[in-house]
Design an enzyme around this catalytic site. Structure first.
Site, PDB file in Angstrom:
ATOM      1  N   LYS A   1      17.798 -44.541 -28.155  1.00  0.00           N
ATOM      2  CA  LYS A   1      17.727 -44.867 -26.733  1.00  0.00           C
ATOM      3  C   LYS A   1      16.310 -44.715 -26.191  1.00  0.00           C
ATOM      4  O   LYS A   1      15.888 -45.487 -25.342  1.00  0.00           O
ATOM      5  CB  LYS A   1      18.711 -44.000 -25.934  1.00  0.00           C
ATOM      6  CG  LYS A   1      20.153 -44.386 -26.210  1.00  0.00           C
ATOM      7  CD  LYS A   1      21.128 -43.678 -25.291  1.00  0.00           C
ATOM      8  CE  LYS A   1      22.543 -44.142 -25.615  1.00  0.00           C
ATOM      9  NZ  LYS A   1      23.554 -43.452 -24.823  1.00  0.00           N
TER      10      LYS A   1
ATOM     11  N   LYS B   1      25.337 -50.999 -32.903  1.00  0.00           N
ATOM     12  CA  LYS B   1      26.651 -50.704 -32.322  1.00  0.00           C
ATOM     13  C   LYS B   1      26.805 -51.395 -30.954  1.00  0.00           C
ATOM     14  O   LYS B   1      25.802 -51.663 -30.277  1.00  0.00           O
ATOM     15  CB  LYS B   1      26.853 -49.200 -32.191  1.00  0.00           C
ATOM     16  CG  LYS B   1      26.250 -48.566 -30.972  1.00  0.00           C
ATOM     17  CD  LYS B   1      26.822 -47.180 -30.708  1.00  0.00           C
ATOM     18  CE  LYS B   1      26.353 -46.723 -29.330  1.00  0.00           C
ATOM     19  NZ  LYS B   1      27.350 -46.241 -28.455  1.00  0.00           N
TER      20      LYS B   1
ATOM     21  N   LYS C   1      27.137 -49.640 -24.026  1.00  0.00           N
ATOM     22  CA  LYS C   1      27.171 -49.905 -22.585  1.00  0.00           C
ATOM     23  C   LYS C   1      25.765 -50.110 -22.034  1.00  0.00           C
ATOM     24  O   LYS C   1      25.545 -50.901 -21.150  1.00  0.00           O
ATOM     25  CB  LYS C   1      27.763 -48.703 -21.829  1.00  0.00           C
ATOM     26  CG  LYS C   1      29.244 -48.513 -21.984  1.00  0.00           C
ATOM     27  CD  LYS C   1      29.750 -47.534 -20.904  1.00  0.00           C
ATOM     28  CE  LYS C   1      30.482 -46.359 -21.511  1.00  0.00           C
ATOM     29  NZ  LYS C   1      29.645 -45.189 -21.742  1.00  0.00           N
TER      30      LYS C   1
HETATM   31  N1  AQP Z   1      30.427 -49.079 -30.559  1.00  0.00           N
HETATM   32  C1  AQP Z   1      31.270 -48.064 -30.545  1.00  0.00           C
HETATM   33  N2  AQP Z   1      32.278 -47.993 -31.448  1.00  0.00           N
HETATM   34  C2  AQP Z   1      33.149 -46.950 -31.427  1.00  0.00           C
HETATM   35  N3  AQP Z   1      33.083 -45.942 -30.543  1.00  0.00           N
HETATM   36  C3  AQP Z   1      32.091 -45.984 -29.639  1.00  0.00           C
HETATM   37  N4  AQP Z   1      31.743 -45.159 -28.645  1.00  0.00           N
HETATM   38  C4  AQP Z   1      30.663 -45.643 -28.011  1.00  0.00           C
HETATM   39  N5  AQP Z   1      30.273 -46.801 -28.580  1.00  0.00           N
HETATM   40  C5  AQP Z   1      31.139 -47.029 -29.597  1.00  0.00           C
HETATM   41  C6  AQP Z   1      32.470 -43.960 -28.316  1.00  0.00           C
HETATM   42  O1  AQP Z   1      32.858 -44.029 -26.950  1.00  0.00           O
HETATM   43  C7  AQP Z   1      32.804 -42.732 -26.400  1.00  0.00           C
HETATM   44  C8  AQP Z   1      31.972 -42.800 -25.154  1.00  0.00           C
HETATM   45  O2  AQP Z   1      30.751 -42.245 -25.363  1.00  0.00           O
HETATM   46  P1  AQP Z   1      29.648 -42.137 -24.276  1.00  0.00           P
HETATM   47  O3  AQP Z   1      30.197 -42.470 -22.943  1.00  0.00           O
HETATM   48  O4  AQP Z   1      28.971 -40.846 -24.451  1.00  0.00           O
HETATM   49  O5  AQP Z   1      28.684 -43.289 -24.677  1.00  0.00           O
HETATM   50  P2  AQP Z   1      27.850 -43.544 -25.961  1.00  0.00           P
HETATM   51  O6  AQP Z   1      28.429 -42.906 -27.163  1.00  0.00           O
HETATM   52  O7  AQP Z   1      26.438 -43.208 -25.665  1.00  0.00           O
HETATM   53  O8  AQP Z   1      27.990 -45.092 -26.161  1.00  0.00           O
HETATM   54  P3  AQP Z   1      28.267 -46.203 -25.124  1.00  0.00           P
HETATM   55  O9  AQP Z   1      29.619 -46.021 -24.504  1.00  0.00           O
HETATM   56  O10 AQP Z   1      28.021 -47.528 -25.683  1.00  0.00           O
HETATM   57  O11 AQP Z   1      27.237 -45.949 -24.009  1.00  0.00           O
HETATM   58  P4  AQP Z   1      25.674 -45.983 -24.054  1.00  0.00           P
HETATM   59  O12 AQP Z   1      25.219 -46.567 -25.335  1.00  0.00           O
HETATM   60  O13 AQP Z   1      25.348 -46.787 -22.900  1.00  0.00           O
HETATM   61  O14 AQP Z   1      25.267 -44.567 -23.836  1.00  0.00           O
HETATM   62  C9  AQP Z   1      32.276 -41.809 -27.478  1.00  0.00           C
HETATM   63  O15 AQP Z   1      33.355 -41.214 -28.142  1.00  0.00           O
HETATM   64  C10 AQP Z   1      31.582 -42.749 -28.405  1.00  0.00           C
HETATM   65  O16 AQP Z   1      31.519 -42.276 -29.724  1.00  0.00           O
END
Ligand code: AQP
Length: 346
Positions: free
Chosen positions: A119, A212, A215
């Site tokens: 990030k 991956k 968001k």
């Molecule tokens: N691509 C993915 N495949 C499977 N699981 C995923 N998770 C996130 N992306 C994938 C899981 O969703 C939960 C939310 O985690 P978070 O809100 O902490 O966000 P994150 O892991 O950082 O990933 P995001 O949702 O894509 O947000 P960004 O990248 O914007 O921060 C967790 O259980 C995560 O593993």
């Protein structure tokens, strides 16, 4: 089986995508179905985690409520006595314990977190919060003694660091607290066993399957949000990037796009992974696989969106306020134990 505490949280920086659903929400739904009478089931909104990268704050309060509506529409039952839904920022012990843990965590270990590296490469002016995010996450887990934390594969390192910090503090304060200060989250392999999967779930971007689905990355063609129209979602699947090999195989290395579609096929269907792989392996028409996945996701979104629409803000706030009352009681007990051991309280 002994008492279990199961916990997860999903940031409310924006609407969820299908990766969040299968990576974290679906395993929680399954966990709640198998909940024992003495188990605890905690699902929270890590609202303080949600602006480690810039977000739209004007819409943030509503976004939090809308995301909780998705928990409910997906099938999380808030009515069970051992289930709590709450917002992190309404339970101050999370921030207080995070500060304490940060004094027992090292710059080097935070700097090794791949999510931080990924990030911080993509954004300018990286906040300190993005760097220390895993410490707040460790506090989220350790306050409640959670052993099982259903999460996607991208969070593996963060579970490991929470465990490391807990072990370090348990060792350091052994004399004062012979039973250990903190209950340890289970190691990653046991987390996978608990979720009933052999490898962590990681849904890839449809436009760039090396990465991956995320968001916070601007990748509208590669990401299916739960708020996308079912037709738009189907179009994204139909234009998903594949390869020129011309034969379907489960092979993340050489065919990540096709393997990602196969993964979506079984996760949004009724077949097991093995059944899906057996059925598709060797077939040559990628379009058929895309069409089947698109149909499944379309049906899923129609149902999910209809269920979400009928849930009122007030209903969500009532559930959260009740959960926050109880979460404060539980978390304060842990915080107080830590404060005593540190010499902050008598
Ligand atoms: N691509 C993915 N495949 C499977 N699981 C995923 N998770 C996130 N992306 C994938 C899981 O969703 C939960 C939310 O985690 P978070 O809100 O902490 O966000 P994150 O892991 O950082 O990933 P995001 O949702 O894509 O947000 P960004 O990248 O914007 O921060 C967790 O259980 C995560 O593993």
């Amino acid at each position: 089986m002994s008492q279990k505490t199961i916990l997860t949280g999903l940031q409310a920086n924006s609407t969820f995508h299908i990766g969040n659903y299968v990576g974290a929400i679906l395993p929680m739904i399954n966990a709640q179905k198998n909940l024992g009478a003495d188990d605890m089931f905690l699902m929270f909104v890590p609202d303080l985690h949600s602006f480690t990268l810039p977000i739209n704050h004007a819409n943030f309060y509503q976004q939090i409520l809308d995301n909780v509506k998705i928990y409910l529409a997906a099938g999380i039952n808030p009515g069970l006595s051992n289930t709590l839904l709450y917002r992190q920022s309404f339970v101050p012990a999370h921030s207080e314990l995070a500060w304490i843990l940060s004094c027992f965590s090292y710059m080097g270990e935070m700097g090794r977190m791949t999510q931080y590296k990924d990030k911080s490469e993509k954004h300018d002016n990286i906040s300190v919060g993005l760097f220390t995010y895993p410490i707040l996450m460790a506090a989220d887990i350790l306050l409640y003694g959670a052993q099982y934390i259903p999460l996607g594969d991208d969070q593996k390192q963060h579970i490991e660091i929470a465990r490391d910090i807990a072990i370090r503090m348990n060792n350091k304060f052994e004399l004062q607290a012979p039973n250990g200060l903190f209950t340890l989250p289970k190691p990653w392999k046991e987390q996978l066993d608990f979720m009933g999967v052999s490898e962590g779930i990681r849904i890839r971007s449809l436009s760039n399957p090396e990465k991956k689905m995320s968001k916070s990355t601007i990748d509208p063609k590669g990401t299916i949000l739960l708020s996308d129209t079912p037709q738009d979602a189907a179009k994204k699947i139909m234009s998903a990037q594949t390869d020129t090999i011309g034969e379907i195989h489960w092979d993340w290395e050489n065919q990540p796009g096709v393997t990602n579609l196969l993964q979506l096929y079984y996760l949004f269907g009724i077949e097991t992974r093995e059944e899906a792989i057996n059925y598709w392996t060797g077939k040559t028409r990628y379009g058929d696989l895309k069409k089947e996945v698109a149909d499944k996701i379309e049906t899923f979104l129609i149902d999910m969106q209809a269920k979400t629409r009928v849930i009122q803000d007030k209903e969500v706030e009532t559930i959260l306020i009740n959960g926050e009352l109880q979460a404060n009681l539980i978390s304060k007990k842990t915080l107080n134990r830590v404060q005593k051991v540190l010499g902050l309280r008598r």
